[in-house]
Design a protein around this motif. Structure first.
Motif, PDB file in Angstrom:
ATOM      1  N   MET A 130      16.950  43.506  28.126  1.00 26.15           N
ATOM      2  CA  MET A 130      16.011  43.028  27.145  1.00 26.15           C
ATOM      3  C   MET A 130      16.935  42.558  26.142  1.00 26.15           C
ATOM      4  N   LEU A 131      16.411  41.150  25.547  1.00 25.79           N
ATOM      5  CA  LEU A 131      16.905  40.530  24.410  1.00 25.79           C
ATOM      6  C   LEU A 131      16.360  40.838  23.026  1.00 25.79           C
ATOM      7  N   MET A 132      16.993  41.373  21.977  1.00 26.05           N
ATOM      8  CA  MET A 132      16.323  41.754  20.993  1.00 26.05           C
ATOM      9  C   MET A 132      16.750  40.690  19.955  1.00 26.05           C
ATOM     10  N   ARG A 133      15.563  40.081  19.154  1.00 23.33           N
ATOM     11  CA  ARG A 133      15.562  38.936  18.337  1.00 23.33           C
ATOM     12  C   ARG A 133      16.128  39.588  16.890  1.00 23.33           C
ATOM     13  N   ILE A 134      17.242  39.311  16.069  1.00 24.19           N
ATOM     14  CA  ILE A 134      17.902  40.019  15.018  1.00 24.19           C
ATOM     15  C   ILE A 134      17.935  38.743  13.953  1.00 24.19           C
ATOM     16  N   HIS A 135      17.117  39.317  12.922  1.00 22.16           N
ATOM     17  CA  HIS A 135      16.875  38.147  11.583  1.00 22.16           C
ATOM     18  C   HIS A 135      17.805  38.631  10.771  1.00 22.16           C
ATOM     19  N   MET A 136      18.584  37.802  10.516  1.00 23.00           N
ATOM     20  CA  MET A 136      19.608  37.959   9.250  1.00 23.00           C
ATOM     21  C   MET A 136      18.989  37.359   8.149  1.00 23.00           C
ATOM     22  N   LEU A 137      18.877  38.274   7.078  1.00 22.55           N
ATOM     23  CA  LEU A 137      18.259  38.119   5.661  1.00 22.55           C
ATOM     24  C   LEU A 137      18.974  38.076   4.579  1.00 22.55           C
ATOM     25  N   LYS A 138      19.528  37.134   3.991  1.00 24.58           N
ATOM     26  CA  LYS A 138      20.186  37.053   2.625  1.00 24.58           C
ATOM     27  C   LYS A 138      19.255  37.506   1.558  1.00 24.58           C
ATOM     28  N   VAL A 139      19.985  38.315   0.753  1.00 23.61           N
ATOM     29  CA  VAL A 139      19.237  39.082  -0.318  1.00 23.61           C
ATOM     30  C   VAL A 139      20.026  38.931  -1.552  1.00 23.61           C
ATOM     31  N   GLY A 140      19.323  38.812  -2.495  1.00 20.59           N
ATOM     32  CA  GLY A 140      19.770  38.575  -3.971  1.00 20.59           C
ATOM     33  C   GLY A 140      20.343  40.268  -4.448  1.00 20.59           C
ATOM     34  N   SER A 141      21.681  40.138  -5.037  1.00 18.39           N
ATOM     35  CA  SER A 141      22.195  41.349  -5.527  1.00 18.39           C
ATOM     36  C   SER A 141      21.454  42.147  -6.641  1.00 18.39           C
ATOM     37  N   PHE A 142      21.325  43.277  -6.790  1.00 23.36           N
ATOM     38  CA  PHE A 142      20.576  43.909  -8.089  1.00 23.36           C
ATOM     39  C   PHE A 142      18.972  43.569  -7.806  1.00 23.36           C
ATOM     40  N   THR A 143      18.464  43.511  -6.862  1.00 24.27           N
ATOM     41  CA  THR A 143      16.975  43.162  -6.546  1.00 24.27           C
ATOM     42  C   THR A 143      16.115  44.187  -5.833  1.00 24.27           C
ATOM     43  N   GLU A 144      15.146  44.570  -5.872  1.00 25.47           N
ATOM     44  CA  GLU A 144      14.466  45.402  -4.933  1.00 25.47           C
ATOM     45  C   GLU A 144      14.880  46.929  -5.376  1.00 25.47           C
ATOM     46  N   GLY A 145      14.656  47.169  -6.416  1.00 27.20           N
ATOM     47  CA  GLY A 145      15.201  48.811  -6.948  1.00 27.20           C
ATOM     48  C   GLY A 145      14.267  49.615  -6.035  1.00 27.20           C
ATOM     49  N   LYS A 146      15.030  50.877  -5.565  1.00 32.24           N
ATOM     50  CA  LYS A 146      14.298  51.659  -4.820  1.00 32.24           C
ATOM     51  C   LYS A 146      14.880  53.141  -5.370  1.00 32.24           C
ATOM     52  N   TYR A 147      14.149  54.431  -5.792  1.00 30.94           N
ATOM     53  CA  TYR A 147      14.545  55.487  -5.816  1.00 30.94           C
ATOM     54  C   TYR A 147      15.157  56.176  -4.408  1.00 30.94           C
ATOM     55  N   VAL A 148      16.224  56.764  -4.699  1.00 29.93           N
ATOM     56  CA  VAL A 148      16.590  57.483  -3.740  1.00 29.93           C
ATOM     57  C   VAL A 148      16.905  59.032  -3.900  1.00 29.93           C
ATOM     58  N   PHE A 189      22.023  44.880  -2.271  1.00 28.38           N
ATOM     59  CA  PHE A 189      23.119  44.132  -2.444  1.00 28.38           C
ATOM     60  C   PHE A 189      23.422  43.701  -1.102  1.00 28.38           C
ATOM     61  N   ASP A 190      23.779  42.398  -1.046  1.00 29.78           N
ATOM     62  CA  ASP A 190      23.856  41.627   0.233  1.00 29.78           C
ATOM     63  C   ASP A 190      25.375  42.015   0.635  1.00 29.78           C
ATOM     64  N   LEU A 191      25.544  43.084   1.195  1.00 27.79           N
ATOM     65  CA  LEU A 191      26.952  43.508   1.644  1.00 27.79           C
ATOM     66  C   LEU A 191      27.137  43.136   3.009  1.00 27.79           C
ATOM     67  N   ALA A 192      28.416  42.987   3.744  1.00 31.31           N
ATOM     68  CA  ALA A 192      28.595  42.404   4.972  1.00 31.31           C
ATOM     69  C   ALA A 192      28.061  43.577   5.953  1.00 31.31           C
ATOM     70  N   ASP A 193      28.096  44.863   5.454  1.00 28.94           N
ATOM     71  CA  ASP A 193      27.781  45.870   6.496  1.00 28.94           C
ATOM     72  C   ASP A 193      26.425  45.699   6.974  1.00 28.94           C
ATOM     73  N   GLN A 194      25.604  45.296   6.448  1.00 30.73           N
ATOM     74  CA  GLN A 194      24.041  45.254   6.784  1.00 30.73           C
ATOM     75  C   GLN A 194      24.002  44.243   7.838  1.00 30.73           C
ATOM     76  N   HIS A 195      24.712  43.088   7.841  1.00 28.51           N
ATOM     77  CA  HIS A 195      24.721  42.508   8.698  1.00 28.51           C
ATOM     78  C   HIS A 195      25.440  42.526   9.912  1.00 28.51           C
ATOM     79  N   ILE A 196      26.644  43.136   9.736  1.00 28.45           N
ATOM     80  CA  ILE A 196      27.404  43.669  10.894  1.00 28.45           C
ATOM     81  C   ILE A 196      26.651  44.891  11.636  1.00 28.45           C
ATOM     82  N   VAL A 197      26.336  45.788  10.967  1.00 23.76           N
ATOM     83  CA  VAL A 197      25.337  46.841  11.681  1.00 23.76           C
ATOM     84  C   VAL A 197      24.183  46.340  12.314  1.00 23.76           C
ATOM     85  N   CYS A 198      23.709  45.581  11.806  1.00 22.34           N
ATOM     86  CA  CYS A 198      22.307  44.929  12.360  1.00 22.34           C
ATOM     87  C   CYS A 198      22.670  44.454  13.866  1.00 22.34           C
ATOM     88  N   SER A 199      23.798  43.709  13.848  1.00 22.15           N
ATOM     89  CA  SER A 199      24.116  43.030  15.076  1.00 22.15           C
ATOM     90  C   SER A 199      24.854  43.784  16.162  1.00 22.15           C
TER      91      SER A 199
END
Length: 186
Positions: A1-19, A33-43
């Protein structure tokens, strides 16, 4: 099964979320924060959606940077004069922070995974935290380097999560004090 992966570039310090974090840290607002890890882990793990969020020790500093980002102040960094000016301010602020002992050497990494297990929606949260960020960073790098020398892996570029699981690393942090917590909820 081939999964289509979307790489989305995001702006830093946007979309604040309480954790929710361990008691010592409480509830904090973290920003995309558009860190490399989100793209690496995604793929590498073939996940559809991965986001990285970030905050500083100081909630005030984190929120002020988010406000400056929203106001467009960082767009001035495209101009050489303003870039040099910001660098001088930043270097000066770091010097002042160091002298006044502002900030800490604490570290905290939290991962949250949402999905299905046996047809039920489940969220798994794990967090590792402690003091002496530089010590644990150096030790983890040393553990990985030793494992790479001791074992034969296929040639090519590999990311940590492709070769090791978390237990491979944590079980070798012999003299490093850290806390690791896992929470599962549905």
């Amino acid at each position: 099964m081939l999964m289509r992966i979307h790489m989305l570039k995001v702006g830093s310090f946007t979309e604040g979320k309480y954790v929710e974090l361990p008691k010592k840290y409480g509830k904090r607002k973290a920003y995309r924060f558009d860190l490399a890890d989100q793209h690496i882990v995604c793929s590498t793990l073939e996940l559809e959606n991965v986001s990285s969020r970030f905050f500083y020790d100081s909630a005030f500093t984190t929120n002020e940077l988010a406000i400056l980002k929203k106001l467009g102040v960082f767009n001035l960094l495209n101009y050489k004069f303003f870039k040099k000016f910001f660098v001088k301010i930043f270097v000066g602020a770091l010097d002042i922070f160091e002298k006044l002992k502002i900030g800490s050497n604490d570290y905290l990494i939290k991962a949250e995974v949402c999905g299905e297990i046996e047809g039920k929606e489940v969220t798994i949260e794990s967090v590792i935290f402690g003091s002496n960020n530089t010590e644990i960073t150096g030790n983890v790098a040393s553990i990985i380097a030793n494992k790479l020398v001791e074992n034969k892996y296929s040639s090519g570029v590999h990311y940590t999560e492709q070769l090791f699981n978390l237990d491979d690393i944590l079980s070798n942090l012999n003299e490093i004090e850290y806390k690791y917590e896992v929470k599962i909820s549905n």
